[in-house]
Design a protein around this motif. Structure first.
Motif, PDB file in Angstrom:
ATOM      1  N   THR A 239       0.860  -1.190   0.000  1.00  0.00           N
ATOM      2  CA  THR A 239       0.000   0.000   0.000  1.00  0.00           C
ATOM      3  C   THR A 239       0.892   1.235   0.000  1.00  0.00           C
ATOM      4  OG1 THR A 239      -1.532  -1.273   1.387  1.00  0.00           O
ATOM      5  CG2 THR A 239      -2.013   1.062   1.088  1.00  0.00           C
TER       6      THR A 239
ATOM      7  N   ARG B 150      -3.115   8.867  -6.225  1.00  0.00           N
ATOM      8  CA  ARG B 150      -3.256   7.444  -6.575  1.00  0.00           C
ATOM      9  C   ARG B 150      -3.791   6.648  -5.398  1.00  0.00           C
ATOM     10  NH1 ARG B 150       1.709   8.355  -9.275  1.00  0.00           N
ATOM     11  NH2 ARG B 150       2.863   7.558  -7.471  1.00  0.00           N
TER      12      ARG B 150
ATOM     13  N   ALA C 277      -7.482   7.335  -4.950  1.00  0.00           N
ATOM     14  CA  ALA C 277      -8.253   6.665  -6.002  1.00  0.00           C
ATOM     15  C   ALA C 277      -8.372   5.170  -5.725  1.00  0.00           C
ATOM     16  CB  ALA C 277      -7.603   6.903  -7.358  1.00  0.00           C
ATOM     17  N   SER C 278      -7.327   4.583  -5.111  1.00  0.00           N
ATOM     18  CA  SER C 278      -7.348   3.138  -4.839  1.00  0.00           C
ATOM     19  C   SER C 278      -8.405   2.761  -3.808  1.00  0.00           C
ATOM     20  CB  SER C 278      -5.969   2.668  -4.355  1.00  0.00           C
ATOM     21  OG  SER C 278      -5.720   3.069  -3.005  1.00  0.00           O
ATOM     22  N   LEU C 279      -8.839   3.718  -3.012  1.00  0.00           N
ATOM     23  CA  LEU C 279      -9.876   3.448  -2.017  1.00  0.00           C
ATOM     24  C   LEU C 279     -11.261   3.372  -2.649  1.00  0.00           C
ATOM     25  CD1 LEU C 279      -8.689   5.764   0.905  1.00  0.00           C
ATOM     26  CD2 LEU C 279      -8.288   3.312   0.625  1.00  0.00           C
ATOM     27  N   ASP C 280     -11.382   3.903  -3.850  1.00  0.00           N
ATOM     28  CA  ASP C 280     -12.617   3.770  -4.639  1.00  0.00           C
ATOM     29  C   ASP C 280     -13.850   4.234  -3.849  1.00  0.00           C
ATOM     30  OD1 ASP C 280     -14.004   3.143  -6.972  1.00  0.00           O
ATOM     31  OD2 ASP C 280     -14.405   1.084  -6.355  1.00  0.00           O
ATOM     32  N   GLY C 281     -13.696   5.335  -3.131  1.00  0.00           N
ATOM     33  CA  GLY C 281     -14.840   5.911  -2.436  1.00  0.00           C
ATOM     34  C   GLY C 281     -15.256   5.214  -1.157  1.00  0.00           C
ATOM     35  N   ALA C 282     -14.504   4.208  -0.716  1.00  0.00           N
ATOM     36  CA  ALA C 282     -14.879   3.469   0.500  1.00  0.00           C
ATOM     37  C   ALA C 282     -14.855   4.385   1.718  1.00  0.00           C
ATOM     38  CB  ALA C 282     -13.918   2.304   0.724  1.00  0.00           C
TER      39      ALA C 282
ATOM     40  N   ASN D 101     -13.922  10.141   1.380  1.00  0.00           N
ATOM     41  CA  ASN D 101     -14.014   8.885   2.142  1.00  0.00           C
ATOM     42  C   ASN D 101     -14.427   9.151   3.580  1.00  0.00           C
ATOM     43  OD1 ASN D 101     -11.491   8.882   0.178  1.00  0.00           O
ATOM     44  ND2 ASN D 101     -12.411   6.838   0.093  1.00  0.00           N
TER      45      ASN D 101
END
Length: 212
Positions: free
Chosen positions: A36, A48, A51-56, A105
């Motif tokens: 990570t 980046r 973005a990897s969390l994708d809105g979680a 998030n």
């Protein structure tokens, strides 16, 4: 709940990640290299990661990543400009960029929290001299946290700023007062207690109000 901890490769960050995982929480511990990756001094890396969390939803963001580069510098001829830039990039700008990028998030979680690891060296009342760069950066992080607490109240996001103690880590050294486990146990309790009623607090690892 999902907890993001920056600078989780060792020391306090690694200890916090281990403690929360033991409680059954979903922990995302970032490191500059690894599974990570996050370099808080690099805006592209921060983007980046976000973005990897994708809105979680993120219920707790712990801004722990930081550096102490000016240990042992002398007032006459020391404290080069590059150390100022590198330290503030990690300890101040990196904190802000990480929080800014993860605001969606945090807003997606219910009553989210942000914990900023500062230091007793941020205090203007306790100013024994030396370590000018580190002290200034931690004072700036304290000021940043206090102002974020005011602005994020409307989003029901509480912000706390913490002195983790003088801890036996690579940064603190072997002669430090407390162990990583002691610091982590205290910090977890502080984060648990953080709420909108106490947002903007500057506290020690063991729950004492710290002078500004």
């Amino acid at each position: 709940m999902t907890i993001v901890i920056t600078g989780a490769s060792r020391g306090i960050g690694a200890g916090l990640a281990k403690a929360y995982a033991a409680r059954g929480e979903t922990v995302i511990g970032t490191t500059r290299r690894g599974d990570t990756p996050l370099d808080v001094t690099d805006p592209a890396s921060v983007a980046r990661f976000a973005a990897s969390l994708d809105g979680a939803p993120v219920a707790l963001l712990v801004c722990n990543a930081g550096v102490y580069l000016d240990r042992g510098q002398q007032l006459d001829g020391g404290y080069p400009a590059a150390q100022w830039a590198q330290t503030f990039a990690a300890n101040v700008t990196g904190v802000f960029l990480t929080i800014q990028a993860l605001l969606p998030n945090l807003r997606a979680a219910q009553d989210a929290k942000i914990a900023i690891i500062s230091s007793q060296m941020a205090s203007s009342e306790k100013a024994p001299g030396g370590s000018y760069i580190y002290r200034a950066s931690k004072a700036a992080a304290l000021n940043l946290g206090r102002n974020l607490a005011a602005d994020l109240r409307r989003d029901r996001i509480a912000v706390g700023i913490y002195h983790p103690g003088w801890v036996q880590t690579d940064m603190g050294g072997g002669a430090a007062d407390i162990t990583v486990k002691q610091s982590v146990t205290g910090l977890v309790a502080r984060f648990d207690a953080l709420s909108l009623a106490s947002t903007g607090v500057f506290e020690t690892w063991d729950g004492r109000a710290h002078p500004y």
